[in-house]
Design a protein around this motif. Sequence first.
Motif, PDB file in Angstrom:
ATOM      1  N   ARG A  77       0.822  -1.218   0.000  1.00 62.00           N
ATOM      2  CA  ARG A  77       0.000   0.000   0.000  1.00 62.00           C
ATOM      3  C   ARG A  77       0.851   1.260   0.000  1.00 62.00           C
ATOM      4  NH1 ARG A  77      -1.664   4.031  -0.514  1.00 62.00           N
ATOM      5  NH2 ARG A  77      -3.632   5.001   0.112  1.00 62.00           N
ATOM      6  N   ALA A  78       1.993   1.232   0.685  1.00 61.33           N
ATOM      7  CA  ALA A  78       2.869   2.401   0.782  1.00 61.33           C
ATOM      8  C   ALA A  78       3.786   2.531  -0.431  1.00 61.33           C
ATOM      9  CB  ALA A  78       3.705   2.323   2.050  1.00 61.33           C
ATOM     10  N   HIS A  79       3.801   1.513  -1.280  1.00 62.51           N
ATOM     11  CA  HIS A  79       4.667   1.503  -2.469  1.00 62.51           C
ATOM     12  C   HIS A  79       6.139   1.672  -2.087  1.00 62.51           C
ATOM     13  CE1 HIS A  79       1.073   1.647  -4.931  1.00 62.51           C
ATOM     14  NE2 HIS A  79       0.684   2.703  -4.256  1.00 62.51           N
ATOM     15  N   GLY A  80       6.551   0.954  -1.066  1.00 63.20           N
ATOM     16  CA  GLY A  80       7.954   1.027  -0.666  1.00 63.20           C
ATOM     17  C   GLY A  80       8.158   0.595   0.773  1.00 63.20           C
ATOM     18  N   ARG A  81       9.316   0.956   1.305  1.00 64.20           N
ATOM     19  CA  ARG A  81       9.728   0.524   2.635  1.00 64.20           C
ATOM     20  C   ARG A  81       8.824   1.060   3.728  1.00 64.20           C
ATOM     21  NH1 ARG A  81      15.896   1.626   3.653  1.00 64.20           N
ATOM     22  NH2 ARG A  81      15.276   0.651   5.609  1.00 64.20           N
ATOM     23  N   VAL A  82       8.675   0.227   4.754  1.00 63.82           N
ATOM     24  CA  VAL A  82       7.949   0.613   5.962  1.00 63.82           C
ATOM     25  C   VAL A  82       8.712   0.075   7.172  1.00 63.82           C
ATOM     26  CG1 VAL A  82       5.672   0.632   4.845  1.00 63.82           C
ATOM     27  CG2 VAL A  82       6.477  -1.455   5.970  1.00 63.82           C
ATOM     28  N   VAL A  83       8.449   0.676   8.324  1.00 65.63           N
ATOM     29  CA  VAL A  83       8.983   0.165   9.582  1.00 65.63           C
ATOM     30  C   VAL A  83       7.833   0.017  10.569  1.00 65.63           C
ATOM     31  CG1 VAL A  83      11.320   1.074   9.307  1.00 65.63           C
ATOM     32  CG2 VAL A  83       9.584   2.494  10.387  1.00 65.63           C
ATOM     33  N   THR A  84       7.969  -0.947  11.446  1.00 63.96           N
ATOM     34  CA  THR A  84       6.965  -1.175  12.485  1.00 63.96           C
ATOM     35  C   THR A  84       7.175  -0.148  13.592  1.00 63.96           C
ATOM     36  OG1 THR A  84       7.154  -3.539  12.022  1.00 63.96           O
ATOM     37  CG2 THR A  84       5.998  -2.910  14.044  1.00 63.96           C
ATOM     38  N   VAL A  85       6.097   0.535  13.985  1.00 66.75           N
ATOM     39  CA  VAL A  85       6.211   1.513  15.071  1.00 66.75           C
ATOM     40  C   VAL A  85       5.375   1.154  16.290  1.00 66.75           C
ATOM     41  CG1 VAL A  85       6.903   3.434  13.601  1.00 66.75           C
ATOM     42  CG2 VAL A  85       4.481   3.053  14.072  1.00 66.75           C
ATOM     43  N   ALA A  86       4.365   0.302  16.124  1.00 71.36           N
ATOM     44  CA  ALA A  86       3.533  -0.061  17.275  1.00 71.36           C
ATOM     45  C   ALA A  86       2.733  -1.315  16.984  1.00 71.36           C
ATOM     46  CB  ALA A  86       2.582   1.078  17.623  1.00 71.36           C
ATOM     47  N   VAL A  87       2.458  -2.040  18.036  1.00 73.38           N
ATOM     48  CA  VAL A  87       1.473  -3.107  17.995  1.00 73.38           C
ATOM     49  C   VAL A  87       0.334  -2.601  18.867  1.00 73.38           C
ATOM     50  CG1 VAL A  87       0.947  -5.505  18.536  1.00 73.38           C
ATOM     51  CG2 VAL A  87       3.225  -4.888  17.693  1.00 73.38           C
ATOM     52  N   GLU A  88      -0.749  -2.189  18.223  1.00 77.13           N
ATOM     53  CA  GLU A  88      -1.876  -1.636  18.969  1.00 77.13           C
ATOM     54  C   GLU A  88      -2.604  -2.714  19.754  1.00 77.13           C
ATOM     55  OE1 GLU A  88      -4.429   0.535  16.338  1.00 77.13           O
ATOM     56  OE2 GLU A  88      -3.117   2.288  16.384  1.00 77.13           O
ATOM     57  N   ARG A  89      -2.648  -3.898  19.176  1.00 75.51           N
ATOM     58  CA  ARG A  89      -3.374  -4.991  19.826  1.00 75.51           C
ATOM     59  C   ARG A  89      -2.829  -6.304  19.297  1.00 75.51           C
ATOM     60  NH1 ARG A  89      -7.816  -7.947  18.454  1.00 75.51           N
ATOM     61  NH2 ARG A  89      -8.216  -6.723  16.605  1.00 75.51           N
TER      62      ARG A  89
END
Length: 130
Positions: free
Chosen positions: A49-61
């Motif tokens: 969806r972001a068309h590129g790199r992402v990083v994990t910032v939180a686990v909400e649940r």
Amino acid sequence: MKDIDQLPAGIPELRVAAMPADANAAGDIFGGWVMAQVDLAGSVAAMRRAHGRVVTVAVERLQFLRPVLVGDLVSCYARVIRVGRTSLSVAVEVFSERNPTAPESQRVAEAVVVYVAIDGNRRPRPVPAE
């Protein structure tokens, strides 16, 4: 109302067999291993969806519903549920199959994970419009 063990539409983002190295002495798969699979599957949906790199910032649940056992085939289904300026929230549903010759899936965990789209300098960047 949706049956808790009904598989989501589409194909899983990740499918992997739970191995003995991923288990405790009683044969139950470690929750941390399941969490890692959730993060991997969620990141695939977020990257698409972001068309590129992402990083994990939180686990909400993250909720564990049933144990995963050695030999289970674990499937993770992920879908983007919210898109912000630089962040995305992804719902992940985890299912296991105990008997591959007569597959019957059961939901074993579910989570919502937040990712941030990043650029080549590892700085947040806007998520493009669809």
